[in-house]
Design a protein around this motif. Structure first.
Motif, mmCIF file in Angstrom:
data_model
loop_
_atom_site.group_PDB
_atom_site.id
_atom_site.type_symbol
_atom_site.label_atom_id
_atom_site.label_comp_id
_atom_site.label_asym_id
_atom_site.label_seq_id
_atom_site.Cartn_x
_atom_site.Cartn_y
_atom_site.Cartn_z
ATOM 1 N N THR A 4 0.846 -1.198 0.000
ATOM 2 C CA THR A 4 0.000 0.000 0.000
ATOM 3 C C THR A 4 0.879 1.246 0.000
ATOM 4 O OG1 THR A 4 -0.119 0.102 2.418
ATOM 5 C CG2 THR A 4 -1.808 -1.201 1.277
ATOM 6 N N LEU A 5 0.257 2.387 -0.257
ATOM 7 C CA LEU A 5 1.002 3.642 -0.354
ATOM 8 C C LEU A 5 1.724 3.980 0.945
ATOM 9 C CD1 LEU A 5 1.787 6.213 -1.824
ATOM 10 C CD2 LEU A 5 -0.459 7.162 -1.272
ATOM 11 N N SER A 6 1.031 3.865 2.073
ATOM 12 C CA SER A 6 1.664 4.211 3.352
ATOM 13 C C SER A 6 2.825 3.271 3.654
ATOM 14 C CB SER A 6 0.638 4.170 4.487
ATOM 15 O OG SER A 6 0.111 2.856 4.646
ATOM 16 N N GLY A 7 2.663 1.973 3.311
ATOM 17 C CA GLY A 7 3.753 1.033 3.542
ATOM 18 C C GLY A 7 4.973 1.333 2.696
ATOM 19 N N MET A 8 4.750 1.751 1.439
ATOM 20 C CA MET A 8 5.879 2.070 0.571
ATOM 21 C C MET A 8 6.603 3.324 1.045
ATOM 22 S SD MET A 8 7.675 1.015 -1.917
ATOM 23 C CE MET A 8 6.664 -0.240 -2.711
ATOM 24 N N LEU A 9 5.850 4.306 1.558
ATOM 25 C CA LEU A 9 6.495 5.511 2.087
ATOM 26 C C LEU A 9 7.361 5.166 3.298
ATOM 27 C CD1 LEU A 9 3.530 8.049 1.839
ATOM 28 C CD2 LEU A 9 5.579 7.994 0.411
ATOM 29 N N ALA A 10 6.892 4.233 4.109
ATOM 30 C CA ALA A 10 7.696 3.798 5.246
ATOM 31 C C ALA A 10 8.950 3.069 4.773
ATOM 32 C CB ALA A 10 6.867 2.895 6.147
ATOM 33 N N THR A 11 8.822 2.250 3.719
ATOM 34 C CA THR A 11 9.981 1.547 3.163
ATOM 35 C C THR A 11 11.024 2.542 2.666
ATOM 36 O OG1 THR A 11 8.625 -0.350 2.523
ATOM 37 C CG2 THR A 11 10.725 -0.088 1.382
ATOM 38 N N ALA A 12 10.560 3.682 2.134
ATOM 39 C CA ALA A 12 11.472 4.713 1.625
ATOM 40 C C ALA A 12 12.052 5.580 2.733
ATOM 41 C CB ALA A 12 10.749 5.582 0.605
ATOM 42 N N GLY A 13 11.834 5.197 3.973
ATOM 43 C CA GLY A 13 12.450 5.913 5.085
ATOM 44 C C GLY A 13 11.601 6.994 5.699
ATOM 45 N N GLY A 14 10.346 7.138 5.244
ATOM 46 C CA GLY A 14 9.489 8.177 5.784
ATOM 47 C C GLY A 14 9.776 9.537 5.168
ATOM 48 N N LEU A 15 9.063 10.538 5.638
ATOM 49 C CA LEU A 15 9.169 11.879 5.054
ATOM 50 C C LEU A 15 10.377 12.628 5.571
ATOM 51 C CD1 LEU A 15 5.450 13.112 5.176
ATOM 52 C CD2 LEU A 15 6.593 11.732 3.440
ATOM 53 N N SER A 16 10.910 13.473 4.706
ATOM 54 C CA SER A 16 11.979 14.389 5.110
ATOM 55 C C SER A 16 11.478 15.822 5.178
ATOM 56 C CB SER A 16 13.153 14.300 4.124
ATOM 57 O OG SER A 16 12.740 14.656 2.808
#
Length: 375
Positions: free
Chosen positions: A187-199
């Motif tokens: 899911t979108l939220s899971g992929m954002l977490a995989t990418a290290g979260g927001l900067s």
């Protein structure tokens, strides 16, 4: 030598001159703004903010994902893609099989490449669509195709080369890159977490998903407030994380005069004023807070109760913070991208400037007169 009468006449002339001159100020006063109203042959509608106006103008541009995004189901990481290389093993329950060599019970088909159209060719099974299927689903398809040629075939399918389903993530994340779709990040939220979260600050983070020719946008915080928009990802999706670009312009008797970016998803007039340091207590007129914008035809007609307007309308909304509910109205009135928030100077400020200019000019004239008398 100048007489006292002459000096008095000179002083009166100075007073008249200063009064007639335009004194320095940050912009128009209330009277000048109201004189520009359409009701007075001007080119903008000047409207006092009330509860009806706050409701009619509380229009936030809609963002979100198209139905095709929201209705998509979860996928696995093992989806076969064009260009993948597969290996197939076919076990046959007969001594003289159609694929196995003489004396062997299994046929090994190595390096079967999925073509650009997504198909593979298997002897006796024909041309089979592989792309979009998992190896397990392809195994079932090949088994069904061969079952008519050899009794009870057993098929094994494995990927030898290829990336599988991947997604690219760029922008305001800690780790930009291309990531495979796996169970934790489907899911979108899971992929954002995989990418290290927001900067970037989550309050102003906007997420865009590009899928083919379609695009959808959501606010980051809405992913957690509204789980139904946490969409399932698809191979080739491109995720862009960027800071909100909306801003308003602050002018007049406030703590600062500049273009101000939004710091939250929604922004009220009272928050906008506070964001630049509040009203300047030595200059500001709390009865003269103006919000200027080009309003859409639909909203303008709702605000004015008219049906004869055509196209965008210039609107000037007036907030009087001294009214009993003035602060509440300012709290409820929404600021939008491109707005100009302007606060006029209090009437006494111009009088003070006039007096200062008069006394300063008169003092200079008196010094000149004394200097002349001394010669």
């Amino acid at each position: 030598m100048y007489s006292r009468g002459a000096r008095a006449v000179a002083l009166l002339a100075l007073v008249a001159t200063v009064s007639a001159c335009g004194l320095p100020r940050s912009g128009p006063n209330k009277r000048e703004i109201f004189s520009g109203a359409i009701q007075k042959q001007g080119d903008s509608f000047v409207v006092a903010v009330n509860d009806h106006v706050t409701r009619a103008t509380a229009v936030v541009p809609a963002i979100g994902f198209p139905p095709e995004f929201r209705g998509a189901g979860l996928v696995t990481a093992d989806i076969i893609q064009p260009g993948d290389v597969l290996g197939l093993t076919v076990y046959e329950n007969v001594d003289d099989g159609i694929l196995a060599r003489q004396g062997a019970s299994a046929a090994l088909l190595n390096e079967v490449q999925v073509d650009d159209a997504g198909f593979i060719f298997i002897p006796y099974a024909g041309r089979i669509r592989a792309a979009g299927n998992t190896p397990e689903r392809l195994r079932q398809i090949v088994t069904e195709k061969l079952d008519a040629q050899t009794p009870d075939p057993q098929v094994v399918v494995r990927r030898l080369a290829g990336d599988g389903a991947t997604v690219s993530v760029v922008g305001g994340v800690a780790g930009q890159g291309v990531y495979p779709i796996q169970r934790p990040n489907r899911t979108l939220s899971g992929m954002l977490a995989t990418a290290g979260g927001l900067s970037i600050p989550p309050e102003v983070a906007r997420i865009s998903v590009l899928r083919g020719s379609q695009r959808g946008d959501v606010w980051f915080q809405d992913l957690y407030s509204h789980p139904q928009i946490d969409i399932a990802l698809r191979n080739g999706d491109r995720i862009l994380v960027e800071r909100d670009t909306r801003a308003f312009t602050a002018l007049g008797a406030m703590g600062a005069q500049r273009r101000v970016p939004f710091e939250t998803q929604n922004l009220s007039a009272i928050e906008a004023i506070a964001q630049v340091g509040g009203l300047n207590t030595g200059l500001a007129d709390p009865k003269g807070v103006f919000v200027m914008r080009n309003e859409s035809q639909e909203v303008a007609q709702m605000v004015l109760g008219r049906a004869d307007l055509i196209g965008e309308q210039r609107m000037v909304y007036v907030l009087d913070l001294t009214q009993p509910n003035g602060m509440f109205l300012a709290r409820d009135f929404a600021i939008r991208d491109g707005d100009t928030v302007y606060v006029t100077e209090a009437p006494f400020v111009q009088w003070q400037k006039t007096l200062n200019a008069i006394t300063g000019t008169a003092g200079t004239a008196n010094n000149l007169t004394n200097l002349a008398d001394g010669n």
